[in-house]
Design a protein around this motif. Structure first.
Motif, PDB file in Angstrom:
ATOM      1  N   ARG C  68     -10.218   3.370 -12.621  1.00  9.32           N
ATOM      2  CA  ARG C  68     -10.056   4.022 -11.323  1.00  9.32           C
ATOM      3  C   ARG C  68      -9.914   3.023 -10.202  1.00  9.32           C
ATOM      4  O   ARG C  68      -9.262   3.292  -9.201  1.00  9.32           O
ATOM      5  N   TYR C  72      -6.278   0.356  -6.609  1.00  9.74           N
ATOM      6  CA  TYR C  72      -6.601  -0.144  -5.271  1.00  9.74           C
ATOM      7  C   TYR C  72      -6.565  -1.666  -5.255  1.00  9.74           C
ATOM      8  O   TYR C  72      -6.058  -2.279  -4.317  1.00  9.74           O
ATOM      9  N   PHE C  75      -2.956  -2.766  -5.443  1.00 11.50           N
ATOM     10  CA  PHE C  75      -2.267  -2.544  -4.179  1.00 11.50           C
ATOM     11  C   PHE C  75      -2.677  -3.582  -3.150  1.00 11.50           C
ATOM     12  O   PHE C  75      -1.845  -4.159  -2.447  1.00 11.50           O
ATOM     13  N   ALA C  76      -4.004  -3.861  -3.092  1.00 10.37           N
ATOM     14  CA  ALA C  76      -4.481  -4.836  -2.115  1.00 10.37           C
ATOM     15  C   ALA C  76      -3.903  -6.218  -2.405  1.00 10.37           C
ATOM     16  O   ALA C  76      -3.478  -6.925  -1.489  1.00 10.37           O
ATOM     17  N   CYS C  77      -3.853  -6.614  -3.693  1.00  5.53           N
ATOM     18  CA  CYS C  77      -3.319  -7.934  -4.044  1.00  5.53           C
ATOM     19  C   CYS C  77      -1.853  -8.048  -3.659  1.00  5.53           C
ATOM     20  O   CYS C  77      -1.422  -9.036  -3.054  1.00  5.53           O
ATOM     21  N   LEU C 225       0.004   4.532  -5.734  1.00  3.57           N
ATOM     22  CA  LEU C 225      -0.388   3.180  -5.328  1.00  3.57           C
ATOM     23  C   LEU C 225       0.192   2.136  -6.260  1.00  3.57           C
ATOM     24  O   LEU C 225       0.639   1.068  -5.819  1.00  3.57           O
TER      25      LEU C 225
END
Lengths: 220, 669, 317
Positions: C68, C72, C75-77, C225
Motif C-alpha cells: 500500500r 506513494y 510517486f515521491a521519488c 499514482l
C-alpha cells in the motif's frame, strides 16, 4: 578546447566508425551487416572529403569519390547479389555468445588506444587522436572474422578491416599515394570476385556455407 | 572525555577487555542459562558502549600502555591511536546490538552450551579489542590466534552436524595459513633488529623488494581472514554454520580486523608504498566484489547468500584501499583522503548492515527452523516488526539513498571520478573500468537484496507451518533496533561521521576532508568543492517523505479513500498456490544464465520420456576445483612422501638421532 | 536560498507534474498517427488519471503495508527526480542535495520498491515481473551511471547544475565520447521506461511483460499514482538527455526574462523527443526477453567505451 571544426567532424566520424564496428560485432543478421558496412563506407568517404578540404590535398577528393563508389555502392551491391543467389538471408551464428565477444572487443579497444598513444603524439596532422580509433576498428573487424562461423560475415569483416586501415592512413598521413590506393581498391575488388566463386564451390561441396564443415577436410 | 576521572582512553579500553574476560569466565562457571542471558550479556553490552566511547575519546589523542605480561624481554605493548580507536568504535557500537540480541536468542538453549558460548563470545570480543590495540607483534599474534580459536569454537557450537564440523575445520585451516603469512610479514618487517615492537617497525626502512614482500604476505595473510579471493572458501561455509549472533559478529566485525591489519601494515608500519600494490589491491578487490555478488545472486540458503554478500563488501573495501594506495603514492593526498574515508565509512556501514541482516536471519531461524529460501515466504504478515527492521537492512546493503550504504558508495565513486590524469597510461584507463565494475557490483547487490527480502518476507508462504510462527522477541528486536538507528544516523548525518574519520585519515595519509566537507554546513556533504559534488541526505529523506505524505493527504482529501479487499487479480487466473511464485533458484536464474561460464553449474534436466521428471541444478564455486583441490592433492602427495620417513624400525630412528647429532656437532665447529 | 530560487523550484515541481501526462499523451498520439490510427488525443492520460482516482481501490487479501505504501514512495521519488533536472532554470535549491549519482540512486530506490511490491502478492506474474525488472535494472543502472560519469568528467563535476552550465557554455564541440554516451543513453531510456524494443507498455501478455507485470495488482488511486510516476520517470529521463546532450536555452540563475524562452524551447525539445521516441518504437519490434541482457550489455559497454574514449583521447594527458 580550440579544435577547429573540421577536426571535430573527423573525430565524430571516427567515433561513428568505431560504433559501427561494434555494431557489426554484435549483429545477428546478414542483411543488417551489409547495410552497416555500406554505412561505414559512407562515413569513411565523408571523413576523407573533410580531410581533403581541411588540408587542401585534392587527390584525397578522388580517394573519397572512389571509396563512395566502391564501398558504398558496388561492394554492397555485389554482396546483396551474392546472398540472394546463395539464399542465405538467415541469422548469423557466432562461436561464443555476444556479451563475451563485446567484452573482448572492449579489451581490444583499450589495447589499441594504448598502442596508438605514443604514435599519435608524433603525428603532425590535425587528427592524431583518431589513429587509436582506426586501429581499434581494424582489431574489432579481425575479431569479427574470428568469431563468425559462416562465410559471408567473414568476408564483410575482411572488408571492414580494410576500411579501418584506410581510415588510419587518411587520418595519420593524409592518405596514401594514389597508385597505392588504386592498387588496393583493385585487389579488394578482385578478391571479392574470387571469394564469390569460392562460395559457390563450397556450397556445392558441403551443401552449406557453415565453415564448421571445412573441418571435415582434416586428416583423421 | 574520561579525563575527569583521570583515565586515558586506553585504560578504559583495557578495563573493558578485562571485564569481558571476567564475564566470560563467570558465564562458564555459573552454568546457568537465565543468569547468563539476563545479566552477563547485557553487562557485555554496557562494556561495548564504554569501549565505543573510549574509542571516540581516543581518536584525538594517542595513548600507549605497557602491560607486564608476555615474554620476558617483550612485554605487551598497547597503543590506541586514531586507527585503533576507529576500529574500537566499530567493535564497540556494533557489539552492543549483537549482545542485546543474544539475550533473547540464547534464552532457550541448554545450560552447558550457553555457558561455553558465553565464555567463547566474550573472549572473542576481548581478543578482537586486543588486536586493535596491539603495538607489538607478539601481542598481535596472541590476540589474533585467540580470536581465531574462540571463533572456531563459536562456529562449531552445533558440532553434532557434520557440515558444521567440516566448516569449522576449513575455517581453522585457512585462518592458520593466514596467520603464518602474517607472522612472516612481521618477521620481515622487523628488519633484523630483533625487536618486534611496532615502533621499531615504523622506523625501520626496508628496501623496496622486502617492503613488497611484506605487503604481499600481509595481503595474503589478512586476506585469508577477510575472505578475499582466492582465500574465501571458508566464508560461505563458516558463516552459515555458526549461530546467528556469531555470524553477525564474524561478518560485521571480525572481517574488519583483517582490514585493520592491512591498513596498519601498509600505511603505518611500512614507510613507503608502491603504486603497483594499489593496482593489485584494486584488481583483487574488484574480482572479489564481482565474484561475491554473482554467487550471492544464485544462492538458495539465506545465510550463504549473506556470506557471499559479505565477500562482495570486503571486495569493495579492498578497492578503496587500493585506490588510496595509488593516490597516496602519486602524492594526490586529498584524493587519497577521500578514498580512505570512503573505505573506512564502508567498513563501519557494513558492520551495522550485515549484522542487522544476520541477526534477522537468526530470528527467522528461531521462528521457522528453516534456512532454505525455498521453504520461507510471506513472513511479513506473521512477523511484521522483524520485516520492517530487515527492510532497512536490505535497503542499506543495496546501497540506496538515503541510508548509509549509499554514502560510502557515493564517496568511493567520487574518489574515482575526481581522479585527474595519472602518470601511467594504463592506470588512467583503470579508473573508468574499475568504476564500471564497481557500479555493476552495486547494481547487482540491489538484485540480491530484492531476492533475499522478497522471497523470505513477501509473497505467499511456501510451507504450512509458516502461518503460525511468532514474531521476534523483544530483546532480539531491541538489538536489531540499535543497528537500524545506526544505519539511519550513518546515512543521514555523514558530515559528523566524516569529521571523526578525519583523525584517522590525518594519521595515515596526512590529509583530511573535514575542512572542505563541511564548508556548506552540516546538511551538505561536499568532499572537495560544492560545485564539483555535493550530497544532502537529510534533505533527500525529508523531501521523499514529505512528497509521499503530501500526496497521500491530498488524494485522501479530494478523492475518497475507499478500499476493499478481494482475491488477487492475477489476470483472472483462479488457481494461485504458493508454488507458483518464484523460488530462490528461479529468481537467480537470469544471472546464472548470463554468467554460466563463470560459475560451475551442474544441471540435471528431464528428458521428454521421463516418467518422474526431475530438475536439479547446483552452482559450484569453480575456484574450489582450480585452486583448492590441487593444493589439497599436492599436500597429500607431500604428506605421503614425508610419511615414508616413518618406518617403525627402531634402528632407522636411532640413525636419525645419530645423524642429527653429527650434523649439529659439525655445525658448531 | 533566495526567493527567486524557491519560486523556480516550485514552478518546476508543478510544471513536471502537469507536463508528464501530456508527454505520454503526445507520444501515444504520435505512435497512433504513425500506425495509421486516429489515436485517443493528447489529453487522454489526464482523463485516465481522473477516472482512476475516482474508482474504489480493490486490494488483494494478502497485500501488506509495503504494497500500500509503495505507490506513494514511487510517486515521491519520481517527482523529486523530475524536479531536480534543470529544465527551465539552473537555479534550483534542491539540486545541491542530489547529484547525478544520488539521482540514479533514487531511480534504483523506486525500482527496488516496485519490485518488492510486485513480489508481495505472491502471484507468478508479480515475481516474474520483479525478476525481469531487476535484471534490466542491474545492467541499465551501471550504463546510466557511466553515461552520467562521461558528462561529469567532461564538466569536472557531478552536480547536474554544473554539468548543464558547463556543457551549455562550452563551444559547440563534438565529443566522440558523448556520441557513445548518447547512443547508450537512448538504449537505457528505452529499457528503463519500458518502451519497445525492451518492453511493450501496452501489452497484457505474460511473455512480453516487464513493467505491466509488476503493477498488475494495483487499482484505482494506487494505479493512478504508479502510472503518473512512470510518466514522470519518462519526463525525467528525457530532460536528463536534454541536459546532457542539448543543454542550450536553460535560463541562468536569476535571469527572469529567459524563462519564457526556456519554456518554449523545452516544449519544442519534448515534442521532438517524443516524436523521435514514437518513431523508434514504431520502427522496431519487441525483443525476446533473453536478448534483453545482450541489449543492455551493449549499452553498458558503449557507455564504458564513451568514458574510456574521454579518458584516453580527449583528456590532456
Amino acid at each position: 578546447m580550440n579544435i577547429p571544426f573540421t577536426a571535430q567532424i573527423i573525430n565524430m566520424c571516427a567515433a561513428v566508425l568505431l560504433l559501427i564496428a561494434f555494431a557489426m560485432l554484435s549483429q545477428r543478421r546478414i542483411l543488417s551487416l551489409i547495410n552497416l558496412f555500406a554505412m561505414q563506407g559512407l562515413v569513411l568517404s565523408l571523413s576523407t572529403a573533410v580531410v581533403a578540404y581541411s588540408s587542401n590535398q585534392t587527390h584525397l577528393y578522388y580517394s573519397a569519390g572512389l571509396t563512395l563508389l566502391l564501398k558504398v555502392l558496388l561492394l554492397p551491391w555485389i554482396l546483396h547479389l551474392l546472398i540472394r543467389k546463395l539464399n542465405i538471408k538467415w541469422d548469423v551464428e557466432t562461436m561464443f555468445n555476444i556479451p563475451t565477444i563485446m567484452l573482448i572487443g572492449l579489451a581490444l579497444v583499450v589495447f589499441a588506444f594504448n598502442l596508438a598513444a605514443p604514435i599519435s603524439q608524433m603525428a603532425g596532422t590535425i587528427t592524431k587522436s583518431t589513429l587509436g580509433i582506426a586501429m581499434a576498428s581494424v582489431l574489432l573487424s579481425f575479431l569479427m572474422m574470428i568469431t563468425r562461423s559462416k562465410a559471408v560475415p567473414q568476408v564483410v569483416g575482411f572488408l571492414a578491416m580494410e576500411n579501418g586501415l584506410f581510415f588510419a592512413a587518411t587520418s595519420a598521413t593524409y592518405g596514401m599515394p594514389m597508385v597505392v590506393e588504386l592498387g588496393i581498391a583493385l585487389d579488394v575488388l578482385v578478391g571479392m570476385f574470387i571469394l564469390g566463386i569460392f562460395f559457390f564451390q563450397i556450397r556445392v561441396a558441403f551443401d552449406s556455407l557453415d565453415l564448421k564443415h571445412m573441418e571435415k577436410l582434416k586428416e583423421d | 572525555m574520561f579525563d575527569q576521572f583521570g583515565l586515558l582512553p586506553i585504560d578504559v579500553a583495557l578495563g573493558v577487555v578485562a571485564t569481558w574476560l571476567m564475564l566470560g569466565i563467570a558465564g562458564l562457571l555459573l552454568q546457568n542459562n537465565r543468569l547468563a542471558t539476563q545479566i552477563i550479556f547485557p553487562a557485555g553490552a554496557v562494556c561495548s558502549l564504554a569501549l565505543a566511547l573510549a574509542g571516540v575519546g581516543g581518536l584525538s589523542e594517542t595513548s600507549v600502555a605497557i602491560l607486564p605480561l608476555g615474554l620476558p624481554d617483550l612485554p605487551f605493548h598497547l597503543r590506541m591511536d586514531a586507527l585503533s580507536s576507529f576500529f574500537l568504535i566499530l567493535l564497540g557500537s556494533a557489539s552492543i546490538g549483537i549482545s542485546l540480541f543474544s539475550v533473547g536468542y540464547f534464552r532457550n538453549m541448554a545450560n552447558d552450551t550457553v555457558a561455553l558460548l558465553t565464555l567463547e563470545y566474550h573472549v572473542f570480543m576481548a581478543a578482537m579489542a586486543l588486536v586493535f590495540m596491539a603495538d607489538d607483534a607478539y601481542l598481535f599474534m596472541v590476540s589474533w590466534e585467540s580470536m581465531a580459536l574462540s571463533s572456531y569454537f563459536l562456529v562449531t557450537t552445533n558440532h553434532e552436524q557434520p557440515e558444521v564440523r567440516r566448516a569449522g575445520f576449513l575455517y581453522l585451516l585457512i585462518a592458520h595459513v593466514g596467520a603464518i603469512a602474517i607472522l612472516m610479514s612481521f618477521g620481515v618487517m622487523q628488519g633484523g633488529h630483533g625487536d618486534y615492537t611496532f615502533n621499531t617497525m615504523r622506523h625501520t626502512h626496508l628496501s623496496s623488494f622486502w617492503a613488497s614482500a611484506t605487503f604481499l604476505l600481509a595481503l595474503f595473510g589478512f586476506g585469508a581472514k577477510a575472505g578475499i579471493l582466492p582465500m574465501h572458501a571458508w566464508l560461505p561455509e563458516a558463516h552459515p554454520a555458526a549461530p546467528s549472533p556469531v555470524s553477525a559478529m564474524m561478518s560485521g566485525i571480525m572481517l574488519k580486523t583483517a582490514i585493520y591489519g592491512i591498513l596498519r601494515v601498509s600505511f603505518d608500519l611500512l614507510d613507503a608504498q608502491m603504486w603497483w600494490w594499489g593496482v593489485l589491491a584494486l584488481a583483487l578487490g574488484l574480482i572479489t566484489a564481482l565474484f561475491g555478488v554473482f554467487f550471492a545472486a544464485v544462492q538458495v540458503d539465506m545465510k550463504r547468500l549473506l556470506a557471499y554478500s559479505s565477500i562482495e563488501n570486503i571486495g569493495i573495501i579492498l578497492v578503496g584501499i587500493g585506490l588510496t594506495l595509488i593516490f597516496h603514492n602519486f602524492q594526490k593526498d586529498a584524493l587519497a583522503a577521500l578514498a580512505l574515508t570512503a573505505t573506512l565509512y564502508h567498513a563501519l556501514n557494513h558492520a551495522f548492515m550485515k549484522s542487522l541482516l544476520f541477526l534477522g536471519t537468526g530470528s527467522i531461524l528461531h521462528a521457522t527452523g528453516e534456512r532454505q529460501l525455498g521453504k520461507l515466504g510471506g513472513l511479513i504478515h506473521t512477523m511484521p516488526k522483524l520485516a520492517l527492521l530487515m527492510l532497512v537492512g536490505a535497503l542499506a546493503i543495496a546501497g540506496l539513498p538515503p541510508l548509509n550504504g549509499f554514502v560510502s558508495e557515493w564517496l568511493l565513486l567520487q574518489a574515482f571520478l575526481l581522479s585527474p590524469g595519472l602518470p601511467h597510461a594504463y592506470l588512467n584507463m583503470l579508473v573508468p573500468i574499475a568504476a564500471a565494475a564497481l557500479v555493476l557490483a552495486a547494481a547487482l547487490s540491489g538484485y540480491v537484496m530484492v531476492k533475499f527480502y522478497g522471497i523470505i518476507f513477501l509473497g505467499q508462504p511456501r510451507e504450512e507451518k509458516l502461518l503460525h510462527v511468532h514474531d521476534a522477541g523483544i530483546w532480539e528486536r531491541i538489538g536489531m533496533l540499535c543497528m537500524v538507528v545506526a544505519c539511519f544516523v550513518l546515512g543521514l548525518f555523514p558530515t559528523f561521521i566524516i569529521l571523526q574519520i578525519d583523525f584517522v585519515t590525518e594519521m595515515l595519509v596526512h590529509h583530511s576532508l573535514g575542512g572542505s566537507a563541511l564548508k556548506h554546513g552540516w546538511l551538505l556533504l561536499t568532499p572537495i568543492q560544492a560545485e564539483r559534488a555535493s550530497y544532502g541526505p537529510l534533505i533527500l529523506f525529508f523531501i521523499i517523505v514529505a512528497g509521499g505524505v503530501i500526496t497521500s493527504l491530498t488524494v485522501k482529501k479530494y478523492y475518497h479513500g475507499r478500499l476493499r479487499r478481494g482475491p488477487a487479480w492475477d489476470c483472472g487466473y483462479p488457481e494461485q498456490t504458493s508454488r507458483m511464485q518464484d523460488t530462490a533458484e528461479g529468481f537467480g536464474q537470469p544471472i546464472r544464465k548470463i554468467f554460466e561460464w563463470f560459475m560451475g553449474v551442474v544441471k540435471q534436466v528431464p528428458t521428454p520420456f521421463d516418467t518422474h521428471p526431475h530438475f536439479h541444478s547446483e552452482t559450484h564455486d569453480r575456484l574450489w576445483n582450480l585452486f583448492y583441490e590441487p593444493i589439497k592433492q599436492l599436500n597429500e602427495i607431500i604428506g605421503i612422501q614425508v610419511g615414508k620417513l616413518q618406518h617403525g624400525r627402531i634402528h632407522i630412528y636411532l640413525l636419525y638421532s645419530f645423524v642429527t647429532l653429527l650434523a649439529l656437532l659439525a655445525f658448531i665447529q | 536560498m533566495t526567493y527567486t530560487a524557491l519560486f523556480f523550484q516550485l514552478l518546476q515541481n508543478a510544471l513536471v507534474l502537469l507536463v508528464a501526462p501530456l508527454l505520454l499523451g503526445w507520444i501515444n498520439q504520435c505512435r497512433a498517427l504513425l500506425q495509421n490510427r486516429t489515436g485517443a488525443g493528447v489529453l487522454q492520460p489526464y482523463r485516465n488519471l481522473i477516472k482512476l482516482f475516482f474508482k474504489d481501490a480493490v486490494l488483494a487479501e494478502n497485500a501488506s503495508p509495503l504494497f500500500r505504501a509503495t505507490p506513494y514512495i514511487l510517486f515521491a521519488c519520481m517527482w523529486l527526480a523530475a524536479a531536480l533536472v534543470p529544465v527551465l532554470a539552473t537555479d534550483l535549491p534542491l539540486s545541491p542535495a542530489v547529484d547525478v549519482i544520488a539521482l540514479v540512486g533514487i531511480f534504483a530506490l523506486a525500482r527496488v520498491f516496485i519490485s518488492l511490491a510486485a513480489m508481495d502478492i505472491g502471484t507468478a506474474f508479480g515475481s516474474m515481473g520483479a525478476r525481469r525488472e531487476m535484471l534490466v535494472g542491474f545492467l541499465a543502472e551501471p550504463a546510466l551511471l557511466m553515461v552520467l560519469f562521461t558528462a561529469s568528467t567532461i564538466s569536472q563535476s557531478t552536480s547536474l547544475i554544473t554539468i548543464v552550465e558547463t556543457l551549455a557554455h562550452k563551444q559547440f564541440v563534438l565529443y566522440p565520447s558523448m556520441t557513445f554516451a548518447g547512443v547508450a543513453f537512448v538504449m537505457v531510456l528505452l529499457a528503463e521506461n519500458a518502451r519497445i524494443p525492451v518492453d511493450n507498455p501496452a501489452t497484457h501478455l505474460e511473455l512480453t511483460m516487464i513493467h505491466e507485470a509488476m503493477i498488475l495488482e494495483y487499482s484505482a488511486r494506487h494505479l493512478a499514482l504508479v502510472e503518473w510516476a512512470s510518466a514522470l520517470k519518462l519526463l525525467a529521463y528525457m530532460t536528463i538527455g536534454f541536459a546532457l546532450f542539448m543543454p542550450w536555452g536553460i535560463a541562468e540563475s536569476g535571469d527572469w526574462k529567459a524563462v519564457p524562452l526556456a519554456l518554449l524551447l523545452l516544449f519544442i525539445k519534448l515534442m521532438a523527443g517524443g516524436a523521435g521516441l514514437a518513431l523508434m518504437e514504431t520502427l522496431s519490434a519487441k525483443m525476446r526477453i533473453f536478448r534483453v541482457p545482450e541489449f543492455m550489455g551493449t549499452a553498458f559497454l558503449l557507455a564504458v567505451l564513451g568514458l574510456l574514449t574521454h579518458f584516453l583521447l580527449e583528456m590532456p594527458a
